[in-house]
Write a protein that holds these residues in place. Structure first.
Motif, PDB file in Angstrom:
ATOM      1  N   ASN A 169       4.709   3.745 -22.983  1.00  0.00           N
ATOM      2  CA  ASN A 169       5.159   2.578 -23.616  1.00  0.00           C
ATOM      3  C   ASN A 169       6.479   2.058 -23.450  1.00  0.00           C
ATOM      4  OD1 ASN A 169       2.857   2.632 -25.535  1.00  0.00           O
ATOM      5  ND2 ASN A 169       3.685   4.337 -26.469  1.00  0.00           N
ATOM      6  N   ILE A 170       7.462   2.941 -22.906  1.00  0.00           N
ATOM      7  CA  ILE A 170       8.818   2.475 -22.345  1.00  0.00           C
ATOM      8  C   ILE A 170       9.069   2.344 -20.953  1.00  0.00           C
ATOM      9  CG2 ILE A 170      11.244   3.129 -22.766  1.00  0.00           C
ATOM     10  CD1 ILE A 170      10.511   4.388 -25.326  1.00  0.00           C
ATOM     11  N   GLU A 171       8.802   3.703 -20.292  1.00  0.00           N
ATOM     12  CA  GLU A 171       9.304   3.562 -18.750  1.00  0.00           C
ATOM     13  C   GLU A 171       8.324   2.512 -17.921  1.00  0.00           C
ATOM     14  OE1 GLU A 171       9.255   6.851 -15.217  1.00  0.00           O
ATOM     15  OE2 GLU A 171       9.131   7.491 -17.573  1.00  0.00           O
ATOM     16  N   TRP A 172       6.989   2.759 -18.154  1.00  0.00           N
ATOM     17  CA  TRP A 172       6.121   1.822 -17.306  1.00  0.00           C
ATOM     18  C   TRP A 172       6.262   0.337 -17.574  1.00  0.00           C
ATOM     19  CZ3 TRP A 172       0.723   4.680 -17.569  1.00  0.00           C
ATOM     20  CH2 TRP A 172       0.885   5.915 -16.796  1.00  0.00           C
ATOM     21  N   PRO A 173       6.379   0.020 -18.709  1.00  0.00           N
ATOM     22  CA  PRO A 173       6.851  -1.603 -18.968  1.00  0.00           C
ATOM     23  C   PRO A 173       8.224  -1.999 -18.233  1.00  0.00           C
ATOM     24  CG  PRO A 173       5.924  -0.703 -20.936  1.00  0.00           C
ATOM     25  CD  PRO A 173       6.055   0.383 -19.983  1.00  0.00           C
ATOM     26  N   GLN A 174       9.230  -1.072 -18.456  1.00  0.00           N
ATOM     27  CA  GLN A 174      10.358  -1.389 -17.654  1.00  0.00           C
ATOM     28  C   GLN A 174      10.189  -1.563 -16.198  1.00  0.00           C
ATOM     29  OE1 GLN A 174      13.194   1.419 -19.343  1.00  0.00           O
ATOM     30  NE2 GLN A 174      13.573  -0.029 -21.044  1.00  0.00           N
ATOM     31  N   LEU A 175       9.612  -0.388 -15.539  1.00  0.00           N
ATOM     32  CA  LEU A 175       9.273  -0.403 -14.123  1.00  0.00           C
ATOM     33  C   LEU A 175       8.362  -1.821 -13.680  1.00  0.00           C
ATOM     34  CD1 LEU A 175       8.258   3.151 -13.535  1.00  0.00           C
ATOM     35  CD2 LEU A 175      10.442   1.928 -12.888  1.00  0.00           C
ATOM     36  N   VAL A 176       7.518  -2.117 -14.441  1.00  0.00           N
ATOM     37  CA  VAL A 176       6.958  -3.512 -14.146  1.00  0.00           C
ATOM     38  C   VAL A 176       7.819  -4.564 -14.005  1.00  0.00           C
ATOM     39  CG1 VAL A 176       5.476  -5.153 -14.895  1.00  0.00           C
ATOM     40  CG2 VAL A 176       4.606  -2.536 -14.965  1.00  0.00           C
ATOM     41  N   LYS A 177       8.922  -4.569 -14.966  1.00  0.00           N
ATOM     42  CA  LYS A 177      10.037  -5.278 -14.925  1.00  0.00           C
ATOM     43  C   LYS A 177      11.022  -5.512 -13.814  1.00  0.00           C
ATOM     44  CE  LYS A 177       9.431  -6.271 -19.982  1.00  0.00           C
ATOM     45  NZ  LYS A 177      10.157  -5.805 -21.159  1.00  0.00           N
ATOM     46  N   GLY A 178      10.731  -4.363 -13.120  1.00  0.00           N
ATOM     47  CA  GLY A 178      11.821  -4.196 -12.198  1.00  0.00           C
ATOM     48  C   GLY A 178      13.013  -3.403 -12.693  1.00  0.00           C
ATOM     49  N   TRP A 189       0.906  -1.044  -0.018  1.00  0.00           N
ATOM     50  CA  TRP A 189       0.047   0.058  -0.047  1.00  0.00           C
ATOM     51  C   TRP A 189       0.761   1.296  -0.337  1.00  0.00           C
ATOM     52  CZ3 TRP A 189      -4.541  -0.067  -1.890  1.00  0.00           C
ATOM     53  CH2 TRP A 189      -5.365  -1.335  -1.593  1.00  0.00           C
ATOM     54  N   THR A 190       1.975   1.186   0.736  1.00  0.00           N
ATOM     55  CA  THR A 190       2.864   2.324   0.688  1.00  0.00           C
ATOM     56  C   THR A 190       3.368   2.714  -0.748  1.00  0.00           C
ATOM     57  OG1 THR A 190       3.530   1.765   3.055  1.00  0.00           O
ATOM     58  CG2 THR A 190       5.088   3.311   1.864  1.00  0.00           C
ATOM     59  N   ASN A 191       3.870   1.430  -1.484  1.00  0.00           N
ATOM     60  CA  ASN A 191       4.240   1.915  -2.855  1.00  0.00           C
ATOM     61  C   ASN A 191       3.318   2.217  -3.825  1.00  0.00           C
ATOM     62  OD1 ASN A 191       6.709   0.713  -2.015  1.00  0.00           O
ATOM     63  ND2 ASN A 191       6.595  -1.264  -2.647  1.00  0.00           N
ATOM     64  N   TYR A 192       1.952   1.667  -3.324  1.00  0.00           N
ATOM     65  CA  TYR A 192       0.903   2.114  -4.304  1.00  0.00           C
ATOM     66  C   TYR A 192       0.731   3.446  -4.157  1.00  0.00           C
ATOM     67  CZ  TYR A 192      -3.760   2.725  -5.883  1.00  0.00           C
ATOM     68  OH  TYR A 192      -5.172   3.156  -6.357  1.00  0.00           O
ATOM     69  N   ALA A 216       3.485   5.745  -5.818  1.00  0.00           N
ATOM     70  CA  ALA A 216       3.214   5.727  -7.055  1.00  0.00           C
ATOM     71  C   ALA A 216       2.019   6.703  -7.483  1.00  0.00           C
ATOM     72  CB  ALA A 216       3.022   4.445  -7.609  1.00  0.00           C
ATOM     73  N   LYS A 217       1.123   6.629  -6.891  1.00  0.00           N
ATOM     74  CA  LYS A 217      -0.283   7.349  -7.397  1.00  0.00           C
ATOM     75  C   LYS A 217       0.145   8.840  -7.115  1.00  0.00           C
ATOM     76  CE  LYS A 217      -4.128   7.459  -4.723  1.00  0.00           C
ATOM     77  NZ  LYS A 217      -5.336   7.171  -3.883  1.00  0.00           N
ATOM     78  N   ARG A 218       0.953   9.180  -5.888  1.00  0.00           N
ATOM     79  CA  ARG A 218       1.210  10.389  -5.611  1.00  0.00           C
ATOM     80  C   ARG A 218       2.172  11.023  -6.816  1.00  0.00           C
ATOM     81  NH1 ARG A 218       1.320  10.185  -0.686  1.00  0.00           N
ATOM     82  NH2 ARG A 218       3.204   9.123  -0.468  1.00  0.00           N
ATOM     83  N   THR A 219       3.194  10.282  -7.041  1.00  0.00           N
ATOM     84  CA  THR A 219       4.154  10.573  -8.212  1.00  0.00           C
ATOM     85  C   THR A 219       3.354  10.923  -9.385  1.00  0.00           C
ATOM     86  OG1 THR A 219       6.028   9.434  -6.929  1.00  0.00           O
ATOM     87  CG2 THR A 219       6.302   9.836  -9.317  1.00  0.00           C
ATOM     88  N   LEU A 220       2.621  10.068  -9.647  1.00  0.00           N
ATOM     89  CA  LEU A 220       1.815  10.221 -10.991  1.00  0.00           C
ATOM     90  C   LEU A 220       0.865  11.353 -11.087  1.00  0.00           C
ATOM     91  CD1 LEU A 220       0.388   8.988 -13.578  1.00  0.00           C
ATOM     92  CD2 LEU A 220      -1.176   7.963 -12.247  1.00  0.00           C
ATOM     93  N   TYR A 221       0.098  11.752 -10.293  1.00  0.00           N
ATOM     94  CA  TYR A 221      -0.710  12.966  -9.788  1.00  0.00           C
ATOM     95  C   TYR A 221       0.454  14.307  -9.962  1.00  0.00           C
ATOM     96  CZ  TYR A 221      -4.744  10.261  -8.661  1.00  0.00           C
ATOM     97  OH  TYR A 221      -5.764   9.554  -8.659  1.00  0.00           O
ATOM     98  N   HIS A 222       1.494  14.083  -9.488  1.00  0.00           N
ATOM     99  CA  HIS A 222       2.329  15.174  -9.472  1.00  0.00           C
ATOM    100  C   HIS A 222       2.892  15.552 -10.977  1.00  0.00           C
ATOM    101  CE1 HIS A 222       5.473  17.811  -8.051  1.00  0.00           C
ATOM    102  NE2 HIS A 222       6.222  17.192  -8.673  1.00  0.00           N
TER     103      HIS A 222
END
Length: 79
Positions: free
Chosen positions: A58-67, A10-13, A16-22
């Motif tokens: 298309n690039i950043e989010w898929p890479q983040l999902v893969k760690g 939940w902390t990570n979520y 991530a949500k705060r960063t996305l909104y920012h």
């Protein structure tokens, strides 16, 4: 026990949500400020923002999902 396991998720979520909104707010501000520029420059700003959004999706989010970490700056946006 489950609470301790879910807490970091939940902390990570939330982070991530705060960063996305920012970032979304920052991009919106850029577009609003772009309206005060001459039409050709405003168009350039809009194109760069669109390109940034597409690279993020298309690039950043898929890479983040893969760690995999993605750079702090989109190389194609540097001019």
């Amino acid at each position: 026990m489950l609470v301790f396991t879910a807490s970091p998720i939940w902390t990570n979520y939330d982070n991530a949500k705060r960063t996305l909104y920012h970032e979304a707010g920052a991009l919106r501000s850029i577009l609003i400020l772009g309206r005060s520029l001459p039409p050709e420059q405003e168009k350039n700003i809009r194109n760069l923002v669109e390109k940034h959004i597409q690279q993020t999706i298309n690039i950043e989010w898929p890479q983040l999902v893969k760690g995999q970490a993605y750079g702090t700056q989109s190389p194609d946006l540097v001019e």
